[in-house]
Design a protein around this motif. Structure first.
Motif, mmCIF file in Angstrom:
data_model
loop_
_atom_site.group_PDB
_atom_site.id
_atom_site.type_symbol
_atom_site.label_atom_id
_atom_site.label_comp_id
_atom_site.label_asym_id
_atom_site.label_seq_id
_atom_site.Cartn_x
_atom_site.Cartn_y
_atom_site.Cartn_z
ATOM 1 N N ILE A 171 0.828 -1.211 0.000
ATOM 2 C CA ILE A 171 0.000 0.000 0.000
ATOM 3 C C ILE A 171 0.856 1.253 0.000
ATOM 4 O O ILE A 171 0.642 2.182 -0.803
ATOM 5 N N ILE A 172 1.834 1.339 0.893
ATOM 6 C CA ILE A 172 2.662 2.548 0.949
ATOM 7 C C ILE A 172 3.491 2.724 -0.317
ATOM 8 O O ILE A 172 3.563 3.843 -0.859
ATOM 9 N N PRO A 173 4.144 1.668 -0.856
ATOM 10 C CA PRO A 173 4.858 1.877 -2.128
ATOM 11 C C PRO A 173 3.947 2.389 -3.246
ATOM 12 O O PRO A 173 4.360 3.238 -4.046
ATOM 13 N N ALA A 174 2.717 1.870 -3.311
ATOM 14 C CA ALA A 174 1.796 2.351 -4.341
ATOM 15 C C ALA A 174 1.453 3.816 -4.115
ATOM 16 O O ALA A 174 1.388 4.614 -5.069
ATOM 17 N N ALA A 175 1.251 4.200 -2.855
ATOM 18 C CA ALA A 175 0.949 5.600 -2.552
ATOM 19 C C ALA A 175 2.144 6.493 -2.858
ATOM 20 O O ALA A 175 1.977 7.657 -3.272
ATOM 21 N N GLU A 176 3.345 5.990 -2.654
ATOM 22 C CA GLU A 176 4.532 6.783 -2.974
ATOM 23 C C GLU A 176 4.634 7.030 -4.480
ATOM 24 O O GLU A 176 5.023 8.124 -4.918
#
Length: 361
Positions: A171-176
């Motif tokens: 989730i965080i890599p996609a948001a980044e």
């Protein structure tokens, strides 16, 4: 409490975490909704209050102290009318024989009064013994409930860790990646909110770990209280079943010897035998009483258990400090990244278009 029940409890303590339950709990967490994080595991933690109240009630239970006092009072009463001295000090029986039936009647009357005190003390002790056994059963039920609480906390922790792992990996890599896309101006804010929710969930899982440690430490405490209650109940039963009947038997023997001496001088041999028996019984009573007092004066907690609990607590605190430091490092990194994102926005806004004209003019 049967051995089968105890074995069942121990098997429950080793029960593995159910994957279906963990998945269901993980599905309740929505990082976009902070309230789901705040509510996560709250019900399981609330059981800590009920368990603590029950443990406090067991620790403040007056039955153990009252039973010990009643047991000491009963033994003092028995010693106050020490029939063993009839064999050790011939003067007592000598006076009895010389003064005839008048003194014998006085001794019997005194015995009747002491017997009433002993019977009353025995009834109180039997009531204390019943309450102690009831406390043992209540603690066994509390032990089982605490095990269920422990497993529920373990499932919540596993669910939280699964969500954290998925958040960090996906989730965080996609948001980044979205935050680096200039076409989505609010993506950096969403990334920041996501990271904050992730940190909040991390702290929530840590709180659940601490609560589970409390549950783990409360289990041996319950067993210690149970063992003490059972030991005292066994001592009370032994006194009522052995010591009191033996005392009555000794007194009956002393009075029978008096009657035999009045009837015949041939009772001397029986008197000598009785004296030896009385001496042996007195020593047995003394040894039994010493063993009972030693058991009753033992501490509630063993030093080794306290040291292990302290070591676990220190390790927990060290883990907490390490996790907090990792959280601060992650937030500092996020601050740097946000500053870069803000600089990118400013550069895009201040850049001029073709021909030297500012964008939008």
């Amino acid at each position: 409490m049967s051995g089968t029940t105890t074995e069942t409890r121990e098997n429950q303590a080793e029960r593995p975490v159910a994957p279906q339950r963990v998945a269901a709990l993980a599905a309740e967490i929505d990082l976009r909704d902070p309230s789901t994080i705040l509510r996560f595991g709250a019900e399981a933690q609330n059981r800590a209050t009920a368990a603590a109240d029950a443990m406090l009630g067991a620790a403040r239970n007056q039955a153990t102290g009252e039973a010990g006092e009643a047991l000491s009072g009963l033994l003092a009463t028995l010693r106050g009318f020490d029939v063993t001295q009839a064999g050790e000090k011939p003067g007592l029986l000598g006076r009895l024989f010389n003064r005839g039936r008048a003194e014998a009647t006085a001794i019997i009357q005194r015995y009747e009064g002491v017997r009433g005190q002993i019977e009353a003390a025995g009834d109180r002790l039997d009531g204390h013994r019943t309450r102690l056994l009831e406390d043992v059963e209540r603690l066994e039920r509390l032990y089982g409930a605490t095990l269920e609480w422990f497993h529920a906390l373990a499932e919540h922790i596993a669910a939280g860790e699964a969500v954290l792992a998925r958040t960090d990996a996906e989730i965080i890599p996609a948001a980044e990646r979205e935050a680096n896309d200039a076409a989505q101006p609010l993506a950096p804010q969403r990334l920041r909110d996501l990271r904050a929710a992730r940190d909040e969930l991390d702290r929530r899982v840590h709180d659940l770990r601490l609560t589970r440690q409390v549950a783990m430490q409360s289990l041996p405490g319950m067993r210690l209280i149970q063992e003490n209650d059972k030991a005292l109940a066994a001592k009370i039963h032994s006194v009522l079943a052995n010591t009191v009947p033996l005392w009555r038997t000794q007194l009956a023997q002393a009075l029978a010897i008096r009657n035999m001496r009045e009837a015949s001088g041939a009772v001397r041999a029986a008197t000598d035998l009785t004296n030896r028996l009385l001496t042996a019984n007195a020593e047995t009573l003394r040894q039994g009483n010493a063993e009972a007092r030693i058991e009753l004066e033992r501490g509630v907690f063993d030093l080794d258990a306290v040291q292990r609990a302290n070591a676990a607590l220190v390790a927990t605190l060290e883990d907490s400090l390490r996790i907090a430091e990792e959280g601060r490092a992650a937030r500092r990194h996020a601050t740097v990244e946000l500053a870069k994102a803000e600089a990118e926005i400013r550069r895009a806004l201040t850049a001029r278009g073709p021909g030297g004209a500012a964008p939008g003019r």
